[in-house]
Design a protein around this motif. Structure first.
Motif, mmCIF file in Angstrom:
data_model
loop_
_atom_site.group_PDB
_atom_site.id
_atom_site.type_symbol
_atom_site.label_atom_id
_atom_site.label_comp_id
_atom_site.label_asym_id
_atom_site.label_seq_id
_atom_site.Cartn_x
_atom_site.Cartn_y
_atom_site.Cartn_z
ATOM 1 N N ALA A 240 -9.757 -34.795 -5.454
ATOM 2 C CA ALA A 240 -9.368 -34.241 -4.159
ATOM 3 C C ALA A 240 -9.082 -32.753 -4.317
ATOM 4 C CB ALA A 240 -8.128 -34.962 -3.614
ATOM 5 N N GLY A 241 -9.121 -32.046 -3.211
ATOM 6 C CA GLY A 241 -8.811 -30.623 -3.208
ATOM 7 C C GLY A 241 -8.434 -30.173 -1.821
ATOM 8 N N GLY A 242 -7.727 -29.053 -1.744
ATOM 9 C CA GLY A 242 -7.332 -28.490 -0.464
ATOM 10 C C GLY A 242 -7.158 -26.989 -0.572
ATOM 11 N N LEU A 243 -7.385 -26.292 0.522
ATOM 12 C CA LEU A 243 -7.287 -24.836 0.544
ATOM 13 C C LEU A 243 -6.728 -24.388 1.882
ATOM 14 C CD1 LEU A 243 -8.047 -21.982 -0.686
ATOM 15 C CD2 LEU A 243 -10.220 -22.236 0.543
ATOM 16 N N ALA A 244 -5.803 -23.431 1.838
ATOM 17 C CA ALA A 244 -5.321 -22.746 3.039
ATOM 18 C C ALA A 244 -5.314 -21.260 2.713
ATOM 19 C CB ALA A 244 -3.927 -23.217 3.433
ATOM 20 N N THR A 245 -5.982 -20.464 3.518
ATOM 21 C CA THR A 245 -6.032 -19.030 3.260
ATOM 22 C C THR A 245 -6.456 -18.312 4.533
ATOM 23 O OG1 THR A 245 -6.887 -17.342 1.729
ATOM 24 C CG2 THR A 245 -8.445 -18.989 2.520
ATOM 25 N N ARG A 246 -6.438 -16.977 4.476
ATOM 26 C CA ARG A 246 -6.966 -16.167 5.565
ATOM 27 C C ARG A 246 -8.217 -15.455 5.076
ATOM 28 N NH1 ARG A 246 -2.814 -12.990 9.194
ATOM 29 N NH2 ARG A 246 -2.389 -11.725 7.350
ATOM 30 N N THR A 247 -9.217 -15.345 5.953
ATOM 31 C CA THR A 247 -10.496 -14.817 5.526
ATOM 32 C C THR A 247 -11.147 -13.993 6.631
ATOM 33 O OG1 THR A 247 -12.628 -15.448 4.545
ATOM 34 C CG2 THR A 247 -11.791 -16.831 6.306
ATOM 35 N N ARG A 248 -12.177 -13.252 6.243
ATOM 36 C CA ARG A 248 -12.939 -12.410 7.174
ATOM 37 C C ARG A 248 -13.656 -13.295 8.191
ATOM 38 N NH1 ARG A 248 -15.126 -7.377 6.292
ATOM 39 N NH2 ARG A 248 -14.245 -7.506 4.200
ATOM 40 N N SER A 249 -13.606 -12.924 9.448
ATOM 41 C CA SER A 249 -14.264 -13.693 10.490
ATOM 42 C C SER A 249 -15.703 -13.242 10.716
ATOM 43 C CB SER A 249 -13.473 -13.580 11.804
ATOM 44 O OG SER A 249 -14.136 -14.252 12.853
ATOM 45 N N ASP A 250 -15.946 -11.936 10.788
ATOM 46 C CA ASP A 250 -17.274 -11.380 11.073
ATOM 47 C C ASP A 250 -17.617 -10.391 9.967
ATOM 48 O OD1 ASP A 250 -19.520 -10.026 12.039
ATOM 49 O OD2 ASP A 250 -18.821 -10.037 14.108
ATOM 50 N N ILE A 251 -18.699 -10.641 9.221
ATOM 51 C CA ILE A 251 -19.041 -9.792 8.090
ATOM 52 C C ILE A 251 -19.359 -8.360 8.518
ATOM 53 C CG2 ILE A 251 -21.539 -10.195 8.060
ATOM 54 C CD1 ILE A 251 -21.327 -10.444 4.995
ATOM 55 N N ARG A 252 -19.677 -8.140 9.778
ATOM 56 C CA ARG A 252 -20.021 -6.789 10.236
ATOM 57 C C ARG A 252 -18.796 -5.900 10.407
ATOM 58 N NH1 ARG A 252 -22.899 -8.190 15.712
ATOM 59 N NH2 ARG A 252 -20.956 -9.395 15.822
ATOM 60 N N GLY A 253 -17.610 -6.478 10.443
ATOM 61 C CA GLY A 253 -16.407 -5.701 10.695
ATOM 62 C C GLY A 253 -15.520 -5.596 9.471
ATOM 63 N N ALA A 254 -14.765 -4.502 9.381
ATOM 64 C CA ALA A 254 -13.838 -4.307 8.268
ATOM 65 C C ALA A 254 -12.643 -5.239 8.419
ATOM 66 C CB ALA A 254 -13.380 -2.858 8.207
ATOM 67 N N ALA A 255 -12.092 -5.649 7.272
ATOM 68 C CA ALA A 255 -10.868 -6.443 7.252
ATOM 69 C C ALA A 255 -9.868 -5.700 6.378
ATOM 70 C CB ALA A 255 -11.128 -7.835 6.698
ATOM 71 N N PRO A 256 -8.875 -5.062 6.957
ATOM 72 C CA PRO A 256 -7.948 -4.235 6.185
ATOM 73 C C PRO A 256 -7.012 -5.065 5.338
ATOM 74 C CG PRO A 256 -7.226 -4.400 8.445
ATOM 75 C CD PRO A 256 -8.553 -5.090 8.378
ATOM 76 N N GLY A 257 -6.097 -4.384 4.608
ATOM 77 C CA GLY A 257 -5.065 -5.094 3.857
ATOM 78 C C GLY A 257 -4.394 -6.105 4.759
ATOM 79 N N ILE A 258 -4.217 -7.317 4.261
ATOM 80 C CA ILE A 258 -3.797 -8.444 5.100
ATOM 81 C C ILE A 258 -2.495 -8.160 5.850
ATOM 82 C CG2 ILE A 258 -3.166 -10.870 5.036
ATOM 83 C CD1 ILE A 258 -6.093 -10.347 4.550
ATOM 84 N N LEU A 259 -1.641 -7.303 5.320
ATOM 85 C CA LEU A 259 -0.331 -7.100 5.933
ATOM 86 C C LEU A 259 -0.309 -6.015 7.003
ATOM 87 C CD1 LEU A 259 2.035 -7.307 2.847
ATOM 88 C CD2 LEU A 259 1.747 -8.968 4.656
ATOM 89 N N GLN A 260 -1.377 -5.301 7.184
ATOM 90 C CA GLN A 260 -1.296 -4.106 8.008
ATOM 91 C C GLN A 260 -1.442 -4.404 9.499
ATOM 92 O OE1 GLN A 260 -3.982 -1.040 6.889
ATOM 93 N NE2 GLN A 260 -3.332 0.353 8.474
#
Length: 531
Positions: free
Chosen positions: A107-127
């Protein structure tokens, strides 16, 4: 595809071969509070947050049970009316339990935040109110088995997985064609194989295998279904080298229902930005392959710690090459290189990547929001690890042909452990050319990524660590402008009994080609109480 599906049947036996001395059980829940300051150096803007978190770190390692879990829930309170409070879930779990010889439940599980659209920038997660970021969850479970009847080896397995992605609170600020937003999917995989080792009955080894795979995505009712059969022959030319060749049959079909468009020709979306199904529309075929494929290659195993396997041939109507290298130099050094090529959906690819993470991994410090959205490194005595970047480069609702290579090394030396991961990923999208609206059939995305970390135990109570990463993404959809994101994080941790005091500082730079970049500096101080 066949080779990836068969990995799980072998993993169950390999990862449970731990010696009795390796038995370990540790379960540590905790609560945490921290203060964060983030400064946008480009626009001269400073923001402040308070975070409250609760989580658990757990490890159980024995001959029959191998489980590691790291989960954290965090709520961020902003001090500025321009900013929204934020909930963040970050976690990873991998487990293998031998319930009876030869049956293992994985079994395995994952929870995280990730880029939604590859065409757009994703800044530092906290900003700030971060655009183009989605919260993601994935889980899977299923049995695997492997046994022998005389000289005949028998193996198989089944896996069910579920993937859920929340729509981004702020859509990526990208000009051009609007893309759909992934919702959730259910994946199933089943496989079985029969194997005769070379020299047991015949001078060559023979493997006969079959598999079935299905992925049902709720968005536009997309369905992936594949059926596979394959025959492999292995001919040893020396004690360490063998030639191999195989021929297979596969039937893969991917389809979806038409999206609904308004009178102006724009897709009708709900309040989360997802396309709606046209009740009068048709089911469109995105990909349909029914036929044979073949490949040949070499297997080199100079010792028990090293194995190289490479295959090349024709598949999906064009040249295809896959391969893997594993090198366990010692109990403290592990290397893994993997080249892949397959027809994928987002849910299937993420489930496969998650399955290839070892049951003993380095959870990292998880500071400043960089948790489990890149490479995951194996812990001492385990496998090297795996990178999730090929799946998490962006969340796609369309199917694609996925090709690329990942390389990971994990090392432990006394009080120090470090790891390096790097890779390249390519997606060639598959979509129907019929029906209303814009089609991304034939467009390609590319990703390059590298990540490194080091952790050093200064004394019994004090440790320091550092992480660096760099990513470059380029989409063939629309502007074809590359997007990059680089950063470095340093942390120190000091333990006082059950209380840990810690501090971190990070610097990030992100932007797009031919456009000014944005640099931000982030700092964090806090404390954790472990129960």
């Amino acid at each position: 595809m066949m080779r990836k599906l068969m990995i799980g049947a072998a993993v169950g036996a390999a990862i449970l071969a731990a010696p009795a001395s390796a038995r370990e059980k540790q379960i540590t829940p905790y609560i945490e509070a921290a203060q964060i300051v983030t400064a946008d150096l480009t626009n001269d803007d400073v923001l402040t947050y308070t975070t409250i978190a609760a989580g658990i770190d757990a490890t159980v390692q024995s001959r029959r049970v191998q489980v590691q879990a790291s989960y954290r829930y965090e709520h961020r309170f902003a001090y500025d009316n321009r900013l929204a409070d934020t909930d963040i879930h970050s976690g990873l779990v991998r487990a293998a339990v031998r319930v009876a010889n030869p049956l293992t439940i994985e079994a395995g599980g994952l929870a995280t935040r990730t880029r939604s659209d590859i065409r757009g920038a994703a800044p530092g997660i906290l900003q700030g109110n971060v655009a183009n970021i989605s919260q993601l969850y994935a889980v899977y479970a299923g049995p695997t088995f492997g046994s022998h009847i005389g000289d005949l080896g028998i193996s198989g397995g089944y896996r069910f997985g579920y993937t859920k992605v929340q729509a981004p609170s702020i859509v990526s600020p990208v000009n051009g064609q609007r893309l759909d937003v992934f919702d959730d999917s259910r994946s199933q995989q089943a496989q079985a194989s029969l194997n005769l080792k070379s020299g047991s009955v015949l001078p060559v080894g023979i493997t006969l295998s079959g598999a079935w795979s299905r992925d049902d995505a709720s968005q536009l009712d997309q369905v992936y279904e594949g059926k596979y059969g394959r025959l492999d022959v292995l001919y040893p030319v020396s004690p360490t080298l063998a030639l191999t060749a195989g021929v297979g049959y596969e039937n893969i079909q991917i389809s979806h229902r038409d999206a609904l468009f308004d009178a102006a020709g724009q897709p009708v979306v709900n309040n989360r930005g997802r396309f709606q199904i046209d009740p009068n529309g048709q089911r469109r075929i995105d990909y349909d392959f029914d036929g044979l494929y073949y490949d040949a290659g070499v297997v080199w195993r100079p010792n028990q710690r090293t194995q190289l396997e490479v295959h090349a041939g024709e598949r999906y109507g064009s040249f295809s090459a896959v391969g893997s290298l594993t090198y366990q130099a010692s109990k403290t050094v592990a290397v893994r290189v993997s080249g892949y090529d397959g027809i994928q959906t987002f849910g299937r690819q993420l489930q496969n990547n998650l399955n290839e993470i070892p049951t003993s991994f380095n959870p990292g410090s998880n500071t400043l929001g960089q948790g489990f959205n890149g490479c995951v490194f194996g812990a001492q005595g385990g496998a090297a690890g795996n990178c999730l970047n090929s799946a998490l480069q962006s969340v796609s609702t369309s199917a694609f042909r996925s090709r690329g290579v990942d390389a990971v090394i994990a090392v432990t030396r006394g009080r120090t452990n470090f790891g390096v991961g790097a890779g390249y990923a390519n997606r060639d999208y598959l979509a129907s050319n019929g029906g209303p609206g814009f089609t991304i059939n034939g467009f390609e995305d590319e990703s390059y990524y590298v990540q490194a970390y080091i952790n050093h135990q200064l004394d019994r109570r004090t440790s320091i660590d550092a992480n660096v990463f760099a990513n470059y993404y380029k989409s063939g959809i629309g502007t074809q402008i590359g997007v990059y994101n680089v950063g470095a994080i340093g942390s120190i941790n000091r333990r006082f009994g059950r209380f840990n005091a810690f501090g971190s500082i990070g610097i990030y730079n992100f932007g797009q080609d031919r456009a000014p970049s944005i640099t931000s500096l982030q700092a964090l101080v806090g404390g954790r109480y472990s129960f």
